[in-house]
Design a protein around this motif. Structure first.
Motif, mmCIF file in Angstrom:
data_model
loop_
_atom_site.group_PDB
_atom_site.id
_atom_site.type_symbol
_atom_site.label_atom_id
_atom_site.label_comp_id
_atom_site.label_asym_id
_atom_site.label_seq_id
_atom_site.Cartn_x
_atom_site.Cartn_y
_atom_site.Cartn_z
ATOM 1 N N GLY A 95 3.090 5.488 -21.085
ATOM 2 C CA GLY A 95 3.910 5.118 -20.092
ATOM 3 C C GLY A 95 5.287 4.786 -20.683
ATOM 4 O O GLY A 95 5.296 4.532 -22.108
ATOM 5 N N VAL A 96 6.124 5.273 -19.913
ATOM 6 C CA VAL A 96 7.701 4.825 -20.435
ATOM 7 C C VAL A 96 8.579 4.065 -19.570
ATOM 8 O O VAL A 96 8.502 4.278 -18.602
ATOM 9 C CB VAL A 96 8.212 6.062 -21.161
ATOM 10 N N SER A 97 9.388 3.484 -19.985
ATOM 11 C CA SER A 97 10.387 2.771 -19.320
ATOM 12 C C SER A 97 11.247 3.897 -18.730
ATOM 13 O O SER A 97 11.526 5.072 -19.275
ATOM 14 C CB SER A 97 11.251 2.014 -20.032
ATOM 15 N N THR A 98 12.214 3.714 -17.511
ATOM 16 C CA THR A 98 12.958 4.888 -16.835
ATOM 17 C C THR A 98 14.006 5.388 -17.773
ATOM 18 O O THR A 98 14.213 6.569 -17.685
ATOM 19 C CB THR A 98 13.233 4.389 -15.469
ATOM 20 N N THR A 99 14.792 4.553 -18.395
ATOM 21 C CA THR A 99 15.906 4.980 -19.271
ATOM 22 C C THR A 99 15.093 6.133 -20.323
ATOM 23 O O THR A 99 15.696 7.239 -20.595
ATOM 24 C CB THR A 99 16.506 3.770 -20.063
ATOM 25 N N LEU A 100 13.994 5.789 -21.035
ATOM 26 C CA LEU A 100 13.496 6.702 -22.060
ATOM 27 C C LEU A 100 13.039 7.879 -21.234
ATOM 28 O O LEU A 100 13.074 9.088 -21.925
ATOM 29 C CB LEU A 100 12.350 5.971 -22.671
ATOM 30 N N ALA A 101 12.412 7.812 -20.187
ATOM 31 C CA ALA A 101 11.830 8.844 -19.486
ATOM 32 C C ALA A 101 12.872 9.941 -18.966
ATOM 33 O O ALA A 101 12.722 11.128 -19.107
ATOM 34 C CB ALA A 101 11.040 8.297 -18.236
ATOM 35 N N ALA A 125 6.542 6.921 -15.799
ATOM 36 C CA ALA A 125 7.643 6.124 -15.667
ATOM 37 C C ALA A 125 7.993 5.206 -14.886
ATOM 38 O O ALA A 125 8.173 5.303 -13.526
ATOM 39 C CB ALA A 125 8.812 7.261 -15.679
ATOM 40 N N ARG A 126 8.042 3.956 -15.311
ATOM 41 C CA ARG A 126 8.265 3.013 -14.466
ATOM 42 C C ARG A 126 9.123 1.657 -15.122
ATOM 43 O O ARG A 126 9.550 2.129 -16.176
ATOM 44 C CB ARG A 126 7.097 2.098 -14.142
ATOM 45 N N ASN A 127 9.595 0.716 -14.779
ATOM 46 C CA ASN A 127 10.423 -0.262 -15.271
ATOM 47 C C ASN A 127 9.564 -1.010 -16.549
ATOM 48 O O ASN A 127 8.295 -0.894 -16.278
ATOM 49 C CB ASN A 127 11.123 -1.188 -14.578
ATOM 50 N N SER A 128 10.101 -1.492 -17.479
ATOM 51 C CA SER A 128 9.343 -2.006 -18.352
ATOM 52 C C SER A 128 8.334 -3.008 -18.081
ATOM 53 O O SER A 128 7.153 -2.812 -18.723
ATOM 54 C CB SER A 128 10.285 -2.772 -19.341
ATOM 55 N N ASN A 141 -3.224 3.083 -22.212
ATOM 56 C CA ASN A 141 -3.405 2.588 -23.570
ATOM 57 C C ASN A 141 -1.880 2.217 -24.306
ATOM 58 O O ASN A 141 -2.329 1.311 -25.092
ATOM 59 C CB ASN A 141 -4.389 3.730 -24.463
ATOM 60 N N PHE A 142 -1.297 2.969 -24.114
ATOM 61 C CA PHE A 142 0.039 2.611 -24.779
ATOM 62 C C PHE A 142 1.361 3.226 -24.236
ATOM 63 O O PHE A 142 1.275 3.779 -23.106
ATOM 64 C CB PHE A 142 0.084 3.279 -26.459
ATOM 65 N N GLY A 143 2.384 2.731 -24.693
ATOM 66 C CA GLY A 143 3.811 3.000 -23.921
ATOM 67 C C GLY A 143 5.024 3.050 -24.830
ATOM 68 O O GLY A 143 4.782 2.454 -26.213
ATOM 69 N N ILE A 144 6.240 3.397 -24.197
ATOM 70 C CA ILE A 144 7.350 2.967 -25.175
ATOM 71 C C ILE A 144 8.471 2.390 -23.850
ATOM 72 O O ILE A 144 8.487 2.855 -22.773
ATOM 73 C CB ILE A 144 7.969 4.272 -25.829
ATOM 74 N N ILE A 145 8.840 1.273 -24.234
ATOM 75 C CA ILE A 145 9.710 0.276 -23.508
ATOM 76 C C ILE A 145 10.762 -0.232 -23.978
ATOM 77 O O ILE A 145 11.096 -0.139 -25.217
ATOM 78 C CB ILE A 145 8.693 -0.725 -22.591
ATOM 79 N N GLU A 146 11.555 -0.900 -23.254
ATOM 80 C CA GLU A 146 12.983 -1.281 -23.656
ATOM 81 C C GLU A 146 12.910 -2.919 -23.742
ATOM 82 O O GLU A 146 12.312 -3.472 -22.993
ATOM 83 C CB GLU A 146 14.025 -0.731 -22.703
ATOM 84 N N GLU A 194 17.212 -3.272 -10.332
ATOM 85 C CA GLU A 194 16.039 -4.135 -9.819
ATOM 86 C C GLU A 194 15.553 -4.997 -10.778
ATOM 87 O O GLU A 194 15.486 -4.910 -12.020
ATOM 88 C CB GLU A 194 15.203 -3.292 -9.269
ATOM 89 N N MET A 195 15.025 -6.122 -10.291
ATOM 90 C CA MET A 195 14.466 -7.072 -10.933
ATOM 91 C C MET A 195 13.142 -6.369 -11.807
ATOM 92 O O MET A 195 12.466 -5.522 -11.352
ATOM 93 C CB MET A 195 13.611 -8.090 -9.956
ATOM 94 N N GLY A 196 12.946 -6.860 -12.981
ATOM 95 C CA GLY A 196 12.039 -6.129 -13.835
ATOM 96 C C GLY A 196 12.483 -5.041 -14.777
ATOM 97 O O GLY A 196 11.784 -4.727 -15.694
ATOM 98 N N SER A 197 13.693 -4.876 -14.398
ATOM 99 C CA SER A 197 14.167 -3.742 -15.238
ATOM 100 C C SER A 197 14.532 -4.386 -16.658
ATOM 101 O O SER A 197 14.922 -5.212 -16.647
ATOM 102 C CB SER A 197 15.435 -3.199 -14.517
ATOM 103 N N GLY A 198 13.962 -3.478 -17.759
ATOM 104 C CA GLY A 198 14.546 -3.971 -19.178
ATOM 105 C C GLY A 198 16.050 -4.207 -19.231
ATOM 106 O O GLY A 198 16.600 -4.984 -20.016
ATOM 107 N N THR A 199 16.808 -3.105 -18.824
ATOM 108 C CA THR A 199 18.243 -3.072 -18.847
ATOM 109 C C THR A 199 18.691 -4.613 -18.258
ATOM 110 O O THR A 199 19.677 -5.143 -18.740
ATOM 111 C CB THR A 199 18.745 -2.134 -18.235
ATOM 112 N N ARG A 200 18.433 -4.874 -17.034
ATOM 113 C CA ARG A 200 18.595 -5.876 -16.433
ATOM 114 C C ARG A 200 18.421 -7.096 -17.130
ATOM 115 O O ARG A 200 19.444 -8.093 -17.356
ATOM 116 C CB ARG A 200 17.967 -6.020 -14.989
#
Length: 294
Positions: A95-101, A125-128, A141-146, A194-200
């Motif tokens: 999984g990856v957060s949307t900015t990375l995706a 691709a979802r929010n963090s 199992n793993f991901g990359i998030i912000e 939106e709420m839940g966004s790593g950027t926010r």
């Protein structure tokens, strides 16, 4: 030379000789000596040494650009000649957060598949927060998030640094000097994730230091691309990752507005469940680290 450049890059990323030494498993005196040798070789100073911190000089920032290019070439050479017989599974899921995706992972994965064309990818691709939840529920199992590394049920390791900048339509001449104060920031019409966004979350984490609890949010959208398209048709403002707007800046579609005394930086992290071990995850993390231009 490759080792010296890697040491310089790690110090530049962490802005700390101590953290670089911990990351590279090298003594701090050896780190300092390597950087000093580079400075002597190129007859310049890369870092301003302060009492409790360091920062890159303009020459250091320029040298980092060259360092990234050279290390990327080293990585390509090693992939071509040293790792050409390595095998990977038929499918890699993470999984990856949307900015990375949207802006970072496509380049890395496309390079990976040139070398390993039999490997396919299934990327969520979802929010963090959503990616974290999928990992905790063992759907991934793993991901990359912000943004953060606070959940004790998850283990994090740093991937790359990012900066969040305030942007608006390039034709917006409301602030001709290109700089505003924290007070003015609270008045401008804002487009927010939106709420839940790593950027926010990282934006409000930094604003909290100035007792800013809310902004004048007029629209909330759930993707950076949606926010960018909105900005292209309005004189509103938004905080966006610098990685997401490089083309828009070069094509004079969007511009950065500096906020006095405010710098918003964050790290992207590799993330998995605490205690989870996987050769596949380790291999892909190493590949990603070696094949991305920070």
């Amino acid at each position: 030379m490759k080792t010296k450049l890697l040491i310089f890059k790690t110090v530049a990323n962490y802005l700390s000789f101590t953290k670089a030494a911990e990351q590279l498993f090298i003594s701090q005196p050896a780190i300092s000596k390597s950087v000093r040798n580079l400075e002597e070789t190129y007859k310049t100073t890369f870092f301003i040494r302060k009492r409790n911190s360091i920062e890159l000089t303009n020459e250091g920032k320029a040298f980092l650009i060259y360092t990234n290019k050279i290390l990327e070439i080293y990585a390509e050479m090693e992939n071509q000649f040293l790792h050409k017989n390595e095998t990977y599974p038929d499918l890699i899921k993470f999984g990856v957060s949307t900015t990375l995706a949207n802006y970072i992972m496509p380049k890395i994965i496309s390079k990976f598949r040139v070398q390993y064309p039999k490997t396919k990818f299934e990327i969520t691709a979802r929010n963090s927060d959503d990616v974290e939840e999928l990992i905790l529920n063992q759907k991934l199992n793993f991901g990359i998030i912000e943004g953060k590394n606070t959940n004790r049920k998850l283990q994090f390791s740093k991937f790359m640094k990012d900066e969040i900048v305030l942007v608006t339509n390039a034709k917006n001449n409301t602030y001709k000097k290109g700089i505003i104060t924290i007070e003015t920031l609270q008045e401008v019409p804002f487009i927010m994730r939106e709420m839940g966004s790593g950027t926010r979350e990282i934006v409000f984490e930094h604003l909290d230091k100035y007792q800013v609890k809310r902004l004048n949010t007029v629209v909330t959208l759930n993707s950076t691309e949606a926010i960018k398209n909105y900005l292209l048709n309005s004189d509103n403002f938004a905080f966006i990752s610098i990685h997401a707007i490089s083309d828009d800046l070069m094509n004079n579609k969007l511009k950065i507005i500096d906020v006095k005394d405010l710098t918003i930086e964050r790290w992207f992290y590799f993330v998995s469940r605490t205690g989870y071990q996987s050769n596949l995850m380790n291999y892909f993390e190493n590949y990603t680290l070696n094949n991305h231009n920070f």
